[in-house]
Design an enzyme around this catalytic site. Structure first.
Site, mmCIF file in Angstrom:
data_model
loop_
_atom_site.group_PDB
_atom_site.id
_atom_site.type_symbol
_atom_site.label_atom_id
_atom_site.label_comp_id
_atom_site.label_asym_id
_atom_site.label_seq_id
_atom_site.Cartn_x
_atom_site.Cartn_y
_atom_site.Cartn_z
ATOM 1 N N THR A 1 -3.852 5.289 4.388
ATOM 2 C CA THR A 1 -2.633 5.956 3.945
ATOM 3 C C THR A 1 -2.831 6.773 2.675
ATOM 4 O O THR A 1 -2.086 7.715 2.417
ATOM 5 C CB THR A 1 -1.499 4.909 3.761
ATOM 6 O OG1 THR A 1 -0.247 5.563 3.643
ATOM 7 C CG2 THR A 1 -1.737 4.046 2.545
ATOM 8 N N LYS B 1 0.839 -1.209 0.000
ATOM 9 C CA LYS B 1 0.000 0.000 0.000
ATOM 10 C C LYS B 1 0.865 1.247 0.000
ATOM 11 O O LYS B 1 0.399 2.332 -0.371
ATOM 12 C CB LYS B 1 -0.956 -0.013 1.205
ATOM 13 C CG LYS B 1 -0.301 -0.054 2.581
ATOM 14 C CD LYS B 1 -0.036 1.328 3.137
ATOM 15 C CE LYS B 1 0.406 1.360 4.574
ATOM 16 N NZ LYS B 1 1.587 0.611 4.973
#
Length: 290
Positions: free
Chosen positions: A197, A140
């Protein structure tokens, strides 16, 4: 009350004498293997180690679990991996948070679940898919760099939502190819951590993407903070090549980082790709624009 921070080798040696002790490795990903190699003689082979590092070991392009075993020079060691959408500052503020702990021996994950969970602000789920949990937590990061680039280009929520949704698809494809369970990517360590995020300015990777797209160099940005997503983009592309996957978002982020394409070319490439069913699997069909 049974969780204690250890700051010295003397403390660690003493705690390791306690029957049933669990060691939580809250070390940066790139420093974890070196530290374990240096201290492996004091760590019994039957002690459960739980890594909180969200990354890949870059020198060898390994999942952190494989790097840990190599560092310990052992074929086996009880291992678990804690991941999920969790900014440390918000945990310290006791904001309600949910994470996942994974081990290929589920009873070890359950043991950690019972140790770490509380009924007020920290809830731990279990998983028997350490590969998927590690991949979600690590990969990610370059996708968050890409999300920051989207923001830096001045695009809005439509673009960011499309990016995050298709990024989760690419994570699923890679997870399957690497031997993980794609359902893991639908959970906390996958889409959960990805949303955290990509959408938050608290993310170093997201801030890095904004700065990169405005012309700052990686070297200048890394003077301010470590950015796992930049080198991890290289590993993600290496994995894609190894598995014969297209993964266009990963590759475009990689090409933007390395200045193989411009900010103007990136959306043109992604939006101009062949039209597909939403659930189509991606295959190798990418040619770098460099």
């Amino acid at each position: 009350d049974n969780i204690r921070g250890i700051c010295s080798e003397v403390q660690l040696k003493k705690e390791l004498e306690t029957p049933g002790v669990v060691v939580i490795l809250a070390l940066p990903c790139q420093k974890t293997p070196d530290w374990l190699e240096e201290h492996r003689d004091m760590i019994p082979s039957n002690v459960l180690l739980c890594s909180t590092a969200k990354g890949l070991y870059l020198p060898t392009k390994q999942l952190i679990g494989h790097a840990i075993l190599d560092a310990l020079d052992r074929a086996q060691q009880p291992l678990a991996f804690l991941s999920g959408p969790s900014f440390a500052a918000e945990i310290m503020q006791q904001n309600p948070t949910a994470v996942v702990v994974a081990s290929d021996q589920l009873f070890l994950a359950v043991k950690l679940q019972k140790i770490l969970s509380n009924t007020t602000f920290f809830r731990v789920y279990t998983s028997a898919d350490p590969i998927g949990v590690q991949l979600g937590g690590a990969l990610k990061n370059p996708l968050a760099v890409g999300a920051g680039m989207i923001t830096g280009m001045g695009f809005g929520t439509n673009t960011l939502a499309a990016c995050v949704t298709r990024a989760s698809r690419e994570l699923c494809d890679l997870c399957i190819a690497m031997g993980g369970n794609p359902k893991t990517i639908d959970g906390l360590s996958g889409i959960g951590d990805l949303m955290l995020t990509c959408f938050s300015s608290q993310s170093r990777n997201q801030r890095c993407g904004q700065r990169l797209i405005k012309g700052e160099s990686v070297a200048d940005i890394e003077k301010d903070y470590t950015v796992e997503g930049v080198p991890t983009a290289d590993v993600a592309v290496a994995y894609a090549d190894m598995c014969g996957l297209e993964l266009p978002l990963f590759r475009v982020v990689y090409d933007l980082i390395h200045k193989n394409i411009t900010a103007e070319e990136a959306p043109q490439y992604l939006m101009g790709r062949p039209l597909l069913q939403e659930t189509s699997r991606t295959h190798m069909a990418y040619t770098s624009l460099s």
